[in-house]
Design an enzyme around this catalytic site. Structure first.
Site, PDB file in Angstrom:
ATOM      1  N   HIS A  25      35.832  30.390  63.438  1.00 25.08           N
ATOM      2  CA  HIS A  25      34.184  30.790  62.944  1.00 25.08           C
ATOM      3  C   HIS A  25      33.834  31.124  64.187  1.00 25.08           C
ATOM      4  CE1 HIS A  25      35.800  30.960  58.774  1.00 25.08           C
ATOM      5  NE2 HIS A  25      36.488  32.337  59.350  1.00 25.08           N
ATOM      6  N   HIS A  59      39.829  26.989  61.139  1.00 25.89           N
ATOM      7  CA  HIS A  59      38.676  28.137  60.719  1.00 25.89           C
ATOM      8  C   HIS A  59      37.378  27.745  60.995  1.00 25.89           C
ATOM      9  CE1 HIS A  59      42.369  30.373  58.590  1.00 25.89           C
ATOM     10  NE2 HIS A  59      41.427  31.245  58.679  1.00 25.89           N
ATOM     11  N   ASN A  74      42.281  27.327  55.283  1.00 30.16           N
ATOM     12  CA  ASN A  74      41.197  27.069  56.772  1.00 30.16           C
ATOM     13  C   ASN A  74      41.270  26.366  57.992  1.00 30.16           C
ATOM     14  OD1 ASN A  74      39.937  29.336  54.924  1.00 30.16           O
ATOM     15  ND2 ASN A  74      38.230  27.149  54.072  1.00 30.16           N
ATOM     16  N   HIS A 118      39.895  37.931  65.099  1.00 30.07           N
ATOM     17  CA  HIS A 118      40.691  37.003  64.194  1.00 30.07           C
ATOM     18  C   HIS A 118      41.873  35.180  64.102  1.00 30.07           C
ATOM     19  CE1 HIS A 118      39.122  33.946  60.330  1.00 30.07           C
ATOM     20  NE2 HIS A 118      40.411  34.576  59.750  1.00 30.07           N
ATOM     21  N   LYS A 146      39.929  37.029  47.090  1.00 27.49           N
ATOM     22  CA  LYS A 146      38.718  36.865  47.616  1.00 27.49           C
ATOM     23  C   LYS A 146      38.616  38.529  48.415  1.00 27.49           C
ATOM     24  CE  LYS A 146      38.429  32.115  49.559  1.00 27.49           C
ATOM     25  NZ  LYS A 146      38.366  31.300  51.168  1.00 27.49           N
ATOM     26  N   LYS A 195      50.761  31.088  50.121  1.00 32.47           N
ATOM     27  CA  LYS A 195      49.201  31.276  49.468  1.00 32.47           C
ATOM     28  C   LYS A 195      48.776  31.718  48.308  1.00 32.47           C
ATOM     29  CE  LYS A 195      45.199  33.569  49.939  1.00 32.47           C
ATOM     30  NZ  LYS A 195      44.214  34.092  51.174  1.00 32.47           N
ATOM     31  N   ARG A 234      31.616  46.106  36.033  1.00 32.14           N
ATOM     32  CA  ARG A 234      31.557  44.523  36.073  1.00 32.14           C
ATOM     33  C   ARG A 234      33.494  44.303  36.975  1.00 32.14           C
ATOM     34  NH1 ARG A 234      28.893  46.029  31.200  1.00 32.14           N
ATOM     35  NH2 ARG A 234      26.604  45.001  32.102  1.00 32.14           N
ATOM     36  N   GLU A 237      47.965  33.548  61.427  1.00 37.04           N
ATOM     37  CA  GLU A 237      48.066  33.119  60.053  1.00 37.04           C
ATOM     38  C   GLU A 237      49.533  32.177  59.346  1.00 37.04           C
ATOM     39  OE1 GLU A 237      45.550  32.382  59.149  1.00 37.04           O
ATOM     40  OE2 GLU A 237      44.022  33.941  60.207  1.00 37.04           O
ATOM     41  N   GLU A 246      38.672  27.344  44.820  1.00 33.27           N
ATOM     42  CA  GLU A 246      38.447  26.937  46.479  1.00 33.27           C
ATOM     43  C   GLU A 246      37.168  26.315  45.994  1.00 33.27           C
ATOM     44  OE1 GLU A 246      37.739  28.935  49.762  1.00 33.27           O
ATOM     45  OE2 GLU A 246      37.201  27.345  50.894  1.00 33.27           O
ATOM     46  N   ARG A 302      42.979  24.613  48.291  1.00 34.59           N
ATOM     47  CA  ARG A 302      42.117  26.465  48.679  1.00 34.59           C
ATOM     48  C   ARG A 302      41.664  26.156  49.650  1.00 34.59           C
ATOM     49  NH1 ARG A 302      41.289  32.297  46.502  1.00 34.59           N
ATOM     50  NH2 ARG A 302      41.881  32.658  48.005  1.00 34.59           N
TER      51      ARG A 302
HETATM   52  P1  NAD Z   1      41.577  45.490  60.527  1.00 36.22           P
HETATM   53  O1  NAD Z   1      41.136  45.516  58.758  1.00 36.22           O
HETATM   54  O2  NAD Z   1      39.878  45.474  61.087  1.00 36.22           O
HETATM   55  O3  NAD Z   1      43.022  45.606  61.008  1.00 36.22           O
HETATM   56  C1  NAD Z   1      42.619  45.540  62.236  1.00 36.22           C
HETATM   57  C2  NAD Z   1      42.875  46.508  62.780  1.00 36.22           C
HETATM   58  O4  NAD Z   1      43.862  47.474  62.736  1.00 36.22           O
HETATM   59  C3  NAD Z   1      42.200  47.965  62.544  1.00 36.22           C
HETATM   60  O5  NAD Z   1      41.476  48.761  63.793  1.00 36.22           O
HETATM   61  C4  NAD Z   1      42.447  48.901  61.780  1.00 36.22           C
HETATM   62  O6  NAD Z   1      41.953  49.910  61.638  1.00 36.22           O
HETATM   63  C5  NAD Z   1      44.238  48.946  61.849  1.00 36.22           C
HETATM   64  N1  NAD Z   1      45.786  48.767  61.712  1.00 36.22           N
HETATM   65  C6  NAD Z   1      45.830  48.178  60.158  1.00 36.22           C
HETATM   66  N2  NAD Z   1      46.246  48.603  60.083  1.00 36.22           N
HETATM   67  C7  NAD Z   1      47.341  49.820  60.898  1.00 36.22           C
HETATM   68  C8  NAD Z   1      48.767  49.751  60.646  1.00 36.22           C
HETATM   69  N3  NAD Z   1      49.705  50.142  59.685  1.00 36.22           N
HETATM   70  N4  NAD Z   1      48.579  50.797  62.006  1.00 36.22           N
HETATM   71  C9  NAD Z   1      47.938  51.106  62.998  1.00 36.22           C
HETATM   72  N5  NAD Z   1      46.840  50.512  62.612  1.00 36.22           N
HETATM   73  C10 NAD Z   1      46.406  49.924  61.799  1.00 36.22           C
HETATM   74  O7  NAD Z   1      41.492  43.615  60.873  1.00 36.22           O
HETATM   75  P2  NAD Z   1      42.659  42.324  59.688  1.00 36.22           P
HETATM   76  O8  NAD Z   1      43.252  41.517  60.606  1.00 36.22           O
HETATM   77  O9  NAD Z   1      43.489  42.925  58.666  1.00 36.22           O
HETATM   78  O10 NAD Z   1      41.626  41.737  58.795  1.00 36.22           O
HETATM   79  C11 NAD Z   1      40.139  41.121  59.401  1.00 36.22           C
HETATM   80  C12 NAD Z   1      39.390  41.031  58.083  1.00 36.22           C
HETATM   81  O11 NAD Z   1      40.312  40.021  56.947  1.00 36.22           O
HETATM   82  C13 NAD Z   1      38.451  40.088  58.135  1.00 36.22           C
HETATM   83  O12 NAD Z   1      36.920  40.292  58.301  1.00 36.22           O
HETATM   84  C14 NAD Z   1      38.861  38.033  57.446  1.00 36.22           C
HETATM   85  O13 NAD Z   1      37.162  37.959  57.436  1.00 36.22           O
HETATM   86  C15 NAD Z   1      38.830  39.372  56.572  1.00 36.22           C
HETATM   87  N6  NAD Z   1      39.823  37.710  55.527  1.00 36.22           N
HETATM   88  C16 NAD Z   1      40.068  37.678  53.925  1.00 36.22           C
HETATM   89  C17 NAD Z   1      40.668  36.915  53.976  1.00 36.22           C
HETATM   90  C18 NAD Z   1      40.822  36.896  52.272  1.00 36.22           C
HETATM   91  O14 NAD Z   1      40.741  36.139  51.591  1.00 36.22           O
HETATM   92  N7  NAD Z   1      40.040  37.854  51.722  1.00 36.22           N
HETATM   93  C19 NAD Z   1      41.759  36.285  54.374  1.00 36.22           C
HETATM   94  C20 NAD Z   1      41.837  36.232  55.812  1.00 36.22           C
HETATM   95  C21 NAD Z   1      41.053  37.916  56.012  1.00 36.22           C
HETATM   96  N1  GLY Z   2      41.732  33.329  53.529  1.00 31.64           N
HETATM   97  C1  GLY Z   2      41.286  32.062  52.913  1.00 31.64           C
HETATM   98  C2  GLY Z   2      41.593  32.067  51.392  1.00 31.64           C
HETATM   99  O1  GLY Z   2      42.223  33.284  51.237  1.00 31.64           O
HETATM  100  O2  GLY Z   2      40.945  30.726  50.628  1.00 31.64           O
END
Ligand code: NAD
Ligand code: GLY
Length: 366
Positions: free
Chosen positions: A256, A252, A249, A270, A147, A231, A125, A189, A241, A245
């Site tokens: 999306h 987005h 987006n 993305h 999130k 943020k 949990r 972003e 949200e 919050r």
């Molecule tokens: P990702 O995690 O897929 O990373 C992008 C690529 O870069 C991958 O191939 C990874 O292996 C590579 N990589 C990462 N760090 C590296 C480094 N230092 N050197 C070499 N390669 C490296 O993508 P992302 O853009 O980081 O994240 C996208 C995800 O984040 C999506 O799933 C999205 O939904 C999520 N997201 C979540 C939130 C949230 O609030 N939780 C907000 C925005 C996005």
């Molecule tokens: N990336 C949007 C949020 O964290 O709410």
């Protein structure tokens, strides 16, 4: 510019600190301070683990000799943010014999952070999660605010939980190995924060473009710290949200729809889809009389200066994109809801947007 680490304090219900600066992953004493128990699970992906996991483990082990550390590595990419990999991470926690005071370290981009965060949210949990983001997008967005989620075939991030990190450590030196395209996606972003709440930031970004695109540690750390501060402020005001919050987006809803329509893993990533989406949101704002067209075109110029796409990919029709937006979880029962703006730094939530106006913007685009 100096390279002293920046810190941002997040005044969440359970407060936490974000550290930003080069080579922080080697600071075992800092990592160890986040530990409460004697077990740590390091979750990473197949690109990031060979580069950085050994260093994190060595730093942790040196700082906490009695610590039991296990490593769990998933394949890289959005297609890995699955319930199957969530289950694998839970299995890794079970194999470690993780107790309630164990800690998960998420080393990687947003995919690893979201997946590992969700596993930490669910194990017994809720156990500690420390976010060690290695993409710019993860440093400025996904590692902050709590999130966590995985994707299912019906949609992105549909299964998840809010679970704030115990700490975030953004080692800007890891960005040196990040592919340039991923760095630019993260900059989209960063630009978003200027667009929604901080018009001066847009000028600062424009003035520091070369340093940022060139991977300058100090410029990146400053941009990350300012983004995280925004943020932190927004997610502290509205952690779940229910209101503001949603401003995060901006871009987005269009973004999306583009991602879903082109198929995840193909075409724009993305951050790139958000870049196109922000411009469309700015143009929709102009169409609805909320902001000037000149503001939208200035945003286009800035995005292009950061070598980000500004056009909807060929082959995606306005009608298909609109159909995707109707399905988007941001569409409320009452109709289409968008994050629009009154100009730079002044985003707002607008409900019941006429579909005709959205189609007009998409058609003019094409
Ligand atoms: P990702 O995690 O897929 O990373 C992008 C690529 O870069 C991958 O191939 C990874 O292996 C590579 N990589 C990462 N760090 C590296 C480094 N230092 N050197 C070499 N390669 C490296 O993508 P992302 O853009 O980081 O994240 C996208 C995800 O984040 C999506 O799933 C999205 O939904 C999520 N997201 C979540 C939130 C949230 O609030 N939780 C907000 C925005 C996005
Ligand atoms: N990336 C949007 C949020 O964290 O709410």
């Amino acid at each position: 510019m100096n390279t002293t680490p920046h810190t941002v304090d997040v005044a969440a219900a359970t407060p936490y600190r974000i550290h930003i600066g080069p080579n922080l992953l080697d600071d075992g004493s800092w990592l160890a301070r986040t530990l409460r128990g004697r077990q740590a699970l390091l979750v990473s992906d197949a690109n990031v683990a060979p580069l950085y996991a050994g260093r994190v483990e060595a730093a942790l082990q040196a700082a906490g000799p009695g610590l039991r550390i296990a490593r769990h590595v998933i394949a890289a990419g959005e297609t890995e943010k699955t319930l199957a990999n969530f289950s694998g991470t839970i299995d890794a926690l079970a194999a470690l014999g993780a107790t309630r005071d164990a800690c998960v370290f998420a080393l990687g981009g947003g995919v690893v952070g979201d997946l590992a965060g969700f596993a930490a949210a669910c194990w017994m949990r809720g156990i500690d999660i420390v976010q060690l983001p290695t993409t710019l997008l993860a440093m400025v967005d996904s590692s902050v605010g709590g999130k966590t989620a995985v994707d299912i075939p019906q949609g992105k991030n549909l299964v998840g939980a809010f679970h704030v990190p115990r700490a975030v450590l953004a080692d800007t030196a890891t960005l040196r190995t990040l592919p340039a395209r991923e760095l630019r996606a993260g900059l989209a972003e960063v630009i978003k924060y200027g667009a929604i709440v901080d018009a001066d930031f847009l000028h600062w970004l424009d003035a520091h473009r070369d340093a940022l695109l060139g991977g300058d540690d100090a410029a990146l750390a400053q941009a990350i710290a300012r983004s995280c501060a925004h943020k932190a402020a927004i997610t502290t005001r509205d952690p779940l949200e229910h209101g503001d919050r949603a401003l995060l987006n901006f871009g987005h809803t269009f973004g999306h729809a583009i991602e879903a329509e082109q198929g995840y893993g193909d075409g724009l990533n993305h951050g790139e889809a958000v870049a196109v989406g922000m411009l469309l949101a700015a143009r929709l704002s102009a169409t609805l009389g909320l902001a000037s067209r000149a503001d939208a075109e200035a945003l286009r110029t800035l995005l292009q200066r950061f070598e980000l796409p500004v056009d909807v990919p060929a082959g995606l029709t306005p009608e298909a994109l609109l159909a995707r937006m109707r399905l988007d979880k941001k569409a409320q029962a009452s109709g289409l809801r968008f994050i629009l703006w009154n100009g730079p730094g002044a985003a707002r939530i607008v409900a019941d947007v006429e579909e005709g106006a959205v189609l007009a913007v998409l058609r003019a685009e094409g």
